[in-house]
Enzyme design. Structure first.
Site, mmCIF file in Angstrom:
data_model
loop_
_atom_site.group_PDB
_atom_site.id
_atom_site.type_symbol
_atom_site.label_atom_id
_atom_site.label_comp_id
_atom_site.label_asym_id
_atom_site.label_seq_id
_atom_site.Cartn_x
_atom_site.Cartn_y
_atom_site.Cartn_z
ATOM 1 C CE LYS A 212 -2.387 -0.892 3.782
ATOM 2 N NZ LYS A 212 -1.832 -2.178 4.220
ATOM 3 N NE ARG B 100 -4.262 -1.087 9.508
ATOM 4 C CZ ARG B 100 -3.169 -0.508 9.040
ATOM 5 N NH1 ARG B 100 -3.179 0.770 8.746
ATOM 6 N NH2 ARG B 100 -2.064 -1.207 8.856
ATOM 7 N NE ARG C 167 1.553 -4.362 11.268
ATOM 8 C CZ ARG C 167 2.424 -3.883 10.395
ATOM 9 N NH1 ARG C 167 3.666 -4.322 10.387
ATOM 10 N NH2 ARG C 167 2.063 -2.981 9.513
HETATM 11 P P1 AMP Z 1 0.813 0.897 8.768
HETATM 12 O O1 AMP Z 1 2.065 1.681 8.588
HETATM 13 O O2 AMP Z 1 -0.331 1.371 7.898
HETATM 14 O O3 AMP Z 1 1.033 -0.588 8.633
HETATM 15 O O4 AMP Z 1 0.314 1.153 10.271
HETATM 16 C C1 AMP Z 1 1.118 0.786 11.373
HETATM 17 C C2 AMP Z 1 0.265 0.618 12.609
HETATM 18 O O5 AMP Z 1 -0.404 1.862 12.904
HETATM 19 C C3 AMP Z 1 -0.863 -0.408 12.475
HETATM 20 O O6 AMP Z 1 -0.426 -1.733 12.718
HETATM 21 C C4 AMP Z 1 -1.826 0.095 13.550
HETATM 22 O O7 AMP Z 1 -1.376 -0.253 14.846
HETATM 23 C C5 AMP Z 1 -1.718 1.605 13.408
HETATM 24 N N1 AMP Z 1 -2.699 2.121 12.438
HETATM 25 C C6 AMP Z 1 -2.457 2.639 11.207
HETATM 26 N N2 AMP Z 1 -3.589 2.991 10.598
HETATM 27 C C7 AMP Z 1 -4.596 2.688 11.451
HETATM 28 C C8 AMP Z 1 -6.011 2.778 11.391
HETATM 29 N N3 AMP Z 1 -6.648 3.242 10.294
HETATM 30 N N4 AMP Z 1 -6.733 2.367 12.478
HETATM 31 C C9 AMP Z 1 -6.118 1.889 13.581
HETATM 32 N N5 AMP Z 1 -4.789 1.742 13.692
HETATM 33 C C10 AMP Z 1 -4.028 2.130 12.637
#
Ligand code: AMP
Length: 211
Positions: free
Chosen positions: A13, A88, A166
């Site tokens: 992404k 999410r 995750r």
């Molecule tokens: P990412 O870099 O998008 O993989 O996000 C890293 C972490 O941030 C995720 O594993 C969640 O703990 C948190 N996070 C990111 N986006 C969201 C979201 N829309 N809702 C809740 N937690 C989020």
């Protein structure tokens, strides 16, 4: 274009959002990046979010939705945006529907086994956010960011035990969004195992077909 990108952690992404942001001239909004910037800055939001992120859990909806609503209200989002990592949960998707009218939801599909393999070599530059991978996108000098010279790290939540968590969270809470956007007629699905440039082309072609 007002797009959301769906896909498991490690589906690509971030890479696709960066590519699409350049091609479509709209901002790339990554909730993960905003949380990490807050964690680095030791803000109250960062402290609270960090306790969930380090365990591979989702940050609570109220915090996340408020943060995104604030970002989307900024003038650079008027003509479009690419949301990476949001929504999410179904509650986040509902909240987003009340804020904007989306053009499409792009699902980058990658099987779990491939995800685990990809994430086991992931590194990132903590200074500029550029992603790397030991097998697929190694930096020119080991451990050093090609773009800014920062010292690469493995994100706490890319460590193997957290990756498993995750993925479970993804299947339980985020995968239902595929059906949600499918029912609204907004879903576009692409094969995320192709080379990154091919995935970008596939997304652009699918979006052009919808116009
Ligand atoms: P990412 O870099 O998008 O993989 O996000 C890293 C972490 O941030 C995720 O594993 C969640 O703990 C948190 N996070 C990111 N986006 C969201 C979201 N829309 N809702 C809740 N937690 C989020």
């Amino acid at each position: 274009m007002k797009l959301v990108l769906l896909g498991a952690p490690g589906a690509g992404k971030g890479t696709q959002s960066t590519n699409l942001s350049v091609k479509l001239s709209v901002p790339h909004i990554s909730t993960g990046d905003i949380f990490r910037a807050n964690i680095r800055g030791n803000t109250p939001l960062g402290v609270e979010a960090g306790s969930y992120i380090s365990k591979g859990l989702l940050v609570p909806d109220e915090l996340t939705i408020g943060m995104v609503a604030d970002r989307l209200s900024q003038p650079d989002c008027e003509n479009g945006f690419i949301l990476d990592g949001f929504p999410r949960t179904l509650a986040q998707a509902d909240a987003l529907d009340k804020l904007v009218e989306l053009t499409a939801a792009v699902n980058i599909h990658v099987e779990d086994e491939v995800i685990v393999d990809r994430m086991s070599g992931r590194m990132v530059c903590p200074d500029c956010g550029e992603p790397y991978h030991t097998a697929y996108k190694a930096p020119v000098a080991a451990g050093i960011c090609d773009r800014c010279g920062g010292k690469l790290i493995v994100r706490e939540d890319d460590k193997p035990e957290t990756v498993k968590n995750r993925l479970k969270v993804y299947h339980d809470q985020t995968a239902p969004l595929i059906g949600y956007y499918g029912e609204k007629g907004l879903l576009v699905t692409v094969d995320g195992t192709l080379a990154p440039e091919q995935v970008t082309e596939a997304i652009l072609a699918a979006l052009a077909e919808r116009e």
